[in-house]
Design an enzyme around this catalytic site. Sequence first.
Site, short mmCIF file in Angstrom:
data_model
loop_
_atom_site.label_atom_id
_atom_site.label_comp_id
_atom_site.label_asym_id
_atom_site.label_seq_id
_atom_site.Cartn_x
_atom_site.Cartn_y
_atom_site.Cartn_z
N TYR A 67 0.58 -1.13 0.14
CA TYR A 67 0.11 0.01 0.16
C TYR A 67 1.09 1.49 -0.73
CZ TYR A 67 -3.88 3.44 1.56
OH TYR A 67 -4.65 4.00 1.06
N HIS A 120 -15.67 2.06 -3.96
CA HIS A 120 -14.61 2.28 -3.72
C HIS A 120 -14.19 0.18 -2.78
CE1 HIS A 120 -10.63 4.26 -3.63
NE2 HIS A 120 -10.39 3.82 -2.44
N ASP A 165 -17.96 4.28 -7.56
CA ASP A 165 -16.53 4.44 -6.77
C ASP A 165 -16.36 6.10 -6.88
OD1 ASP A 165 -13.94 4.70 -5.65
OD2 ASP A 165 -12.88 3.11 -6.42
#
Length: 709
Positions: free
Chosen positions: A472, A679, A640
Site C-alpha cells: 500500500y 471503492h 466508486d
Amino acid sequence: MAMKYPDARRDETTVDDYHGTKICDPYKWLEDPDDAETMAFVEEQNKLTMPYLEHCAVRPQFHQRLTELYDYPKYSCPYKRGKRYFYFHNQGLQNQQVLYVQDSLDGAATVFFDPNKHSEDGTVALQMGRLSEECEYFAYGLSSSGSDWVTVSFMKADDLTPLPDVLERVKFSCLAWTHDAKGIFYNCYPRQEGKSDGTETTCNINQKLFYHVIGTKQSEDILVAEFPEHPKWHSSVTISDDGRYAVLSITEGCEPVNQLWYCDLQQLPDGITGLLPWVKLVDNFDAQYSYVTNEGTVFTFRSNLDAPRYSVINIDIQKPDRNNWTTLIPQHDKDVLGFVSCVNQHHLVVNYVHDVKDILQLCELSTGRVVRDLPLDVGTVAGVSCKKAHSELFYKFTSFTTPGIIYHCDLRESNPQPSVFREVELKGIKQEEYEINQVFYPSKDGTKIPMFLVHAKGLKKDASHPVFLYGYGGFEASIQPYYNVAYLLFVRHLGGILAVANIRGGGEYGLTWYKAGTLGNKQNCFDDFQCAAEYLVQEKYTTAARIAINGASNGGLLVAACVNQRPDLFGCAVAEVGVMDMLKFHKFTIGHAWTTDYGCSDDPEQFEWLIKYSPLHNVPQPPYSGPPYPAMLLLTADHDDRVVPLHTLKYCAALQHGVGRSSVQRQPLLVRVDTRSGHGAGKPTTKAILEDTHIFSFIAETLGLSWIN
C-alpha cells in the site's frame, strides 16, 4: 495468444499546458461516466474480461472453496451503552453484518438493526451508527452501491420505533450526540449541480457542521461551524466524556495534522441556537491532536507534536499557553504509540506498534505509569471497546491465520485478568499447516523494509513457488497482519507464498516513515516494492515470472507505477481502484484531500514529481518493443466516488493502445468494471467472494498454476 482489444477513440487535440509543458490527454472523454461513448467502452471491455475470468481453469474450485471457508461466524467486540451490550455479528455468508443487543453478556441476544433488510442484493450498507449516551436513540447512516454518500435516519433504541427525521447529503461526517440526547452534530455538503448518487465526479468542497434537534426537519438544522474562506477544510466533533465540551478537529487533506477548537456547552444559556463561540486552542496545522478524555479542564490528547512516534499530552484549557502543556506518556524510543482510550474512570488502554505487531498496555490516567501488559499473540488488535464510565474492556486479536479472538477484562476486580470471551472455531483451515515469518530486506537506498511471509510449513527455497505480493505505502496507513480467506487458499490450494511488504508511506514506524514515502519522496514507495520482489527472487523463493503483485486505491497506483518502471519483474499485476492520472486526481470528488500525500500538478515543482511516475503518463507509446508487460487485471466500479473510475478507464485505454497492440505482448491486459459497487467499504459478501475469485483465478490462469487438493 495476443488479444484483440476494443478500439478506443484517441483525441490528440486535447492538450493541457502544465507550466509550459504540453501534455496530450487523448482519453479525456472517458472522464464523463454518463457519456454514451464511455458506457460503450465499459461494456466492450467487460464483454472481453468477464468471459475470460469466468473461464479460468481454477475458477469453479476457488469460488466453491472460498464460499465454504468464508462461511464462519464473525463477531465484533461488544460495547456498552446505558445498561445494555451491543455487537455486530455475521452468521457467515450474510451480505452485511447485523447489529445485536443483549441485557447482559450471558443474556439472550436479539436483532437490533439488520442492514440486509434494506436491499435484496446486499448493496445497502450501514456506514455509520451512533447510540445516544444513555441509549435513548440510534442514529444510523446507510450508503447505497458502495458510494461515500450517506443518508442518516433515526430510531428509538428501546422499542425500535423509527423516527421521521432524515439527514441527506452527508459524507465524511462525524455523528456526535449531546449527552442530553436532544440532538446530534453531523457534517454535510451544500447541494451541487447534477446528480449525487456516487457515479458523479463533482468536487466535494465547503463541508459544513450542523446540529440536528430530534423531531425537527433537516431544513431547520442549526449551522454551528463553516469555513467559507477554506473550502477544503473538514471538521469533526467529539463530545467530551463528561458531556460538557464539544471538541472540534479541523483537517485540510490527509496529513496527520489538525486545528483544535472547543466550545463549553454549559456556557450557552439558550442551548445551541447558531454558530458556536468556538475557542481556538490550536489554530495551525503543525501537529495532530486526538481527544482521549478530560478531567475537568485538563484535556488528554494523543499527539505527534515534536513526537513523530506519538505521545500523550495534557492541556489545561484554563492555562492554554503552550508553555503549560505537559507530557503524560513520552514517545517511545522505537515503537509507535497507536491508539489510546480511557476506561474505568482512571485508566488508559494504550497500544504500541512494534515492528508492525501490536502491544497493548493498561496505564494510569493520572501518571501515565504502566499498570500491566495485556496478553497478545503476534498479530493485530482489530478492535477495542471501552468507555470511561464503564469498568469493562474488550479487545479483538487477529492475525494471518486467526480470524478473531475477543478478550474481556473487568477492571473492578482486584487482580483483573483478561479472559477469552469469544473465539471463532475454524473449519477447513489448520493453523499448524502454515508458517508466518517476518523478514527485513534492503531497499534501493539501504533502508531495511519489513515484510511478512506466509507459506506452507517446511517450504523449500527452490525458486519454484508463486508469490502474491501486496503493498500500500501511503496516508500513514500501517498494513498489519490480518485474516483473509482468499490469501490462505492461494497458499494452500495454489502452492503460493503470501508476501506483505510494509513499504514507506505507511505509518509502521511513525511520521518519519510516512513522510519518506510522500510528495517528492514518493519514488521510495515504488523502490521499496520492487526491492521486495527482487529479494524474493534472490532468496530463491520464486522467479520474477511467478510473482503476482496487488494493491488497491493508493496501492493500485503503486502496482501500475511499478509495472511501468519494471515490467520484467512481475508475471501478473492486479491493480484495484487505483489513482492513475496523477496530473488531474485533485479535480474529482475528494481527490483534493490527497495533495498532502502526492502534491499537485498546479505547482511547477510538484508537477515534475508527478509526471515522472503518473501511471497514465508513463505507459509506452506504440510501437512498443520493450520487455513484455505482465498479465494485468485492473478493477474499478461504477459507484466508486472516492477514486473515480475514470482513472482506471483512461489507464486501461492507454495500456491497450501502447502495449496491447505490440507483437511482444502475449499476456492479457484487462479491466473489470463492477456495477452497484464502490471503492470497497460496505461491499456485500457475495460481491467480495466473486471479486476475490476473479482475482485469484486470473493470477492462476496467467501464471500457469493448477489447483492442489
